[in-house]
Design a protein around this motif. Structure first.
Motif, PDB file in Angstrom:
ATOM      1  N   TRP A 109      49.211 -66.763  39.565  1.00  0.00           N
ATOM      2  CA  TRP A 109      49.518 -66.367  38.179  1.00  0.00           C
ATOM      3  C   TRP A 109      48.277 -66.302  37.277  1.00  0.00           C
ATOM      4  O   TRP A 109      48.352 -65.799  36.162  1.00  0.00           O
ATOM      5  CB  TRP A 109      50.506 -67.348  37.544  1.00  0.00           C
ATOM      6  N   GLU A 162      47.234 -62.946  35.673  1.00  0.00           N
ATOM      7  CA  GLU A 162      48.210 -62.268  34.818  1.00  0.00           C
ATOM      8  C   GLU A 162      48.096 -62.793  33.387  1.00  0.00           C
ATOM      9  O   GLU A 162      48.188 -63.992  33.140  1.00  0.00           O
ATOM     10  CB  GLU A 162      49.633 -62.504  35.340  1.00  0.00           C
ATOM     11  N   GLN A 163      47.891 -61.900  32.462  1.00  0.00           N
ATOM     12  CA  GLN A 163      47.730 -62.288  31.058  1.00  0.00           C
ATOM     13  C   GLN A 163      48.938 -61.899  30.209  1.00  0.00           C
ATOM     14  O   GLN A 163      48.891 -61.958  28.983  1.00  0.00           O
ATOM     15  CB  GLN A 163      46.470 -61.601  30.486  1.00  0.00           C
ATOM     16  N   THR A 164      50.017 -61.523  30.864  1.00  0.00           N
ATOM     17  CA  THR A 164      51.167 -60.992  30.124  1.00  0.00           C
ATOM     18  C   THR A 164      51.970 -62.075  29.407  1.00  0.00           C
ATOM     19  O   THR A 164      52.566 -61.818  28.373  1.00  0.00           O
ATOM     20  CB  THR A 164      52.101 -60.236  31.087  1.00  0.00           C
ATOM     21  N   ASP A 165      51.993 -63.272  29.955  1.00  0.00           N
ATOM     22  CA  ASP A 165      52.825 -64.329  29.367  1.00  0.00           C
ATOM     23  C   ASP A 165      52.054 -65.642  29.395  1.00  0.00           C
ATOM     24  O   ASP A 165      52.093 -66.386  30.377  1.00  0.00           O
ATOM     25  CB  ASP A 165      54.137 -64.461  30.145  1.00  0.00           C
ATOM     26  N   GLN A 166      51.338 -65.910  28.315  1.00  0.00           N
ATOM     27  CA  GLN A 166      50.492 -67.104  28.251  1.00  0.00           C
ATOM     28  C   GLN A 166      51.309 -68.391  28.285  1.00  0.00           C
ATOM     29  O   GLN A 166      50.885 -69.393  28.877  1.00  0.00           O
ATOM     30  CB  GLN A 166      49.643 -67.056  26.975  1.00  0.00           C
ATOM     31  N   ARG A 211      54.181 -68.894  29.811  1.00  0.00           N
ATOM     32  CA  ARG A 211      54.616 -69.132  31.180  1.00  0.00           C
ATOM     33  C   ARG A 211      53.461 -69.651  32.036  1.00  0.00           C
ATOM     34  O   ARG A 211      53.619 -70.596  32.813  1.00  0.00           O
ATOM     35  CB  ARG A 211      55.163 -67.826  31.764  1.00  0.00           C
ATOM     36  N   ASN A 212      52.286 -69.026  31.883  1.00  0.00           N
ATOM     37  CA  ASN A 212      51.127 -69.470  32.658  1.00  0.00           C
ATOM     38  C   ASN A 212      50.745 -70.909  32.315  1.00  0.00           C
ATOM     39  O   ASN A 212      50.330 -71.682  33.190  1.00  0.00           O
ATOM     40  CB  ASN A 212      49.943 -68.544  32.400  1.00  0.00           C
TER      41      ASN A 212
END
Length: 405
Positions: A284, A287-291, A293-294
């Motif tokens: 993950w 992926e920078q789409t959902d900080q 969530r990360n």
């Protein structure tokens, strides 16, 4: 000198006088102070026959004898006298049978010793917790539930009946526990904490049992990924928060010992297999789409590395509660991660497979037998071959590499 008052010789007064003389001549009734609790509550005479008095036998009710001196009568029934040891409101109607005494004997002589490998913990499980259970029946029911499951584990031929007995006691434990959960105080905190801890063992021992054929195999296999048992285990932490100060000063304080958990830094002092866990961030990290969530994944991974380090040290020193690591992890992971797990997000499931590898280290405990293998196997079955390379280490640890190929 005033004359004496004339004697009242009205018909009503004469009748009252005669009635008083008649009552005086009657044989005095000795009030029983050793009758059963139900007869006392109903204010009826108890013939004190044991184990079941005439009234309780007639109404098919549980007959319980208690210390009458510990109760005084007031509006609404019997209430504890302040300062007198009592069994709480939940005791009313409680009756333990001879087979329950057999379960308690098994707990004291066998089952309690299986709760921990640390010799310094044996006194807590064998003596301290049952002693508290005598004052709080819901805890005693929890003890008997786990004891029944242990016998079922040792004697599979009687598993069905013993599992039913365990479920019955567990139901009583939960019912009694719910009665007092609203008010946690110094008098009940140890009982509530002990019940919560034993509840974790019960949940592990009863969930995902292989002998239950009432559901399709796949449903049973994936049960370990379900939210229900995790919620039940995390409930122990919810109890501990308001009770911590009380419990830390009482006989169960050693159960709170987590050593240097809060100061462990896997970045400064990584464990042997820390590199395998760090590699998971690649899933993950790009992926920078959902900080948000990360961040949940990052925090969960850090806690997993911390747990691995803590358990590695325990395996060498033996100075910690050997089964505590995975339970601590379940309590400290963020709620956002659990949401992702219950959504069956692949990165969340991969992390959970690594948790399963740590749970596998508890395989020597009867209540955790096979759990690590079940968790890793369920994740592998759900994710399929595409993600298998990411959980290669957990598959190897639990002995599922050959099955997965």
């Amino acid at each position: 000198m005033s004359p004496p008052e004339p004697e009242n010789t009205s018909p009503t007064t004469t009748a009252d006088h005669s009635e008083k003389n008649e009552k005086k001549n009657r044989r005095a009734h000795r009030k029983s102070r050793t009758g059963c609790q139900r007869c006392k509550e109903r204010r009826v005479k108890c013939n004190e026959e044991k184990p079941t008095c005439f009234n309780c036998k007639r109404h098919g009710a549980s007959c319980v004898y208690g210390d009458a001196a510990a109760f005084h009568h007031g509006n609404g029934g019997f209430h504890p006298i302040p300062g007198t040891p009592t069994y709480g409101s939940y005791t009313s109607g409680i009756a333990f049978e001879m087979k329950d005494m057999a379960l308690l004997h098994h707990w004291s002589t066998s089952c309690a010793a299986t709760m921990s490998t640390a010799p310094w913990m044996s006194q807590i499980w064998q003596v301290a917790i049952p002693k508290i259970g005598f004052q709080h029946p819901y805890l005693m029911h929890a003890i008997l539930a786990v004891s029944a499951l242990h016998i079922a584990y040792l004697a599979p031929a009687n598993r069905r009946d013993l599992t039913i007995d365990a479920a019955t006691h567990y139901h009583e434990a939960i019912m009694g526990f719910r009665e007092v959960i609203a008010v946690i105080n110094e008098q009940n905190c140890d009982a509530m904490f002990a019940t919560s801890v034993i509840n974790m063992f019960y949940v592990f021992a009863i969930t995902g049992r292989d002998d239950d054929v009432s559901e399709p195999n796949l449903t049973k296999e994936l049960e370990v990924l379900d939210a229900k048992w995790i919620h039940m285990v995390r409930g122990c932490g919810a109890i501990l928060v308001p009770a911590f100060d009380f419990v830390s000063r009482g006989p169960l304080s050693p159960l709170l010992e987590i050593g240097d958990w809060n100061t462990l830094d896997p970045d400064q002092d990584p464990s042997e297999h820390d590199g395998r866990l760090l590699a998971l961030k690649e899933i993950w990290g790009n992926e920078q789409t959902d900080q948000e969530r990360n961040a949940a994944y990052d925090q969960t991974l850090h806690r997993l590395r911390q747990t691995l380090h803590w358990m590695d040290h325990e395996a060498v020193s033996g100075s910690r509660i050997s089964w505590a690591g995975p339970f601590i992890w379940l309590h400290v992971i963020p709620g956002a991660y659990l949401e992702l797990l219950w959504q069956r997000q692949p990165p969340a499931l991969v992390l959970f497979a690594y948790f399963g590898a740590l749970v596998h280290r508890l395989d020597g405990f009867w209540w955790a037998k096979g759990w690590g293998r079940k968790i890793v196997g369920a994740v592998d079955k759900f994710l399929g071959s595409y993600w298998r390379s990411r959980i290669e280490w957990p598959l190897e640890i639990v002995g599922l590499c050959e099955d997965a190929t």
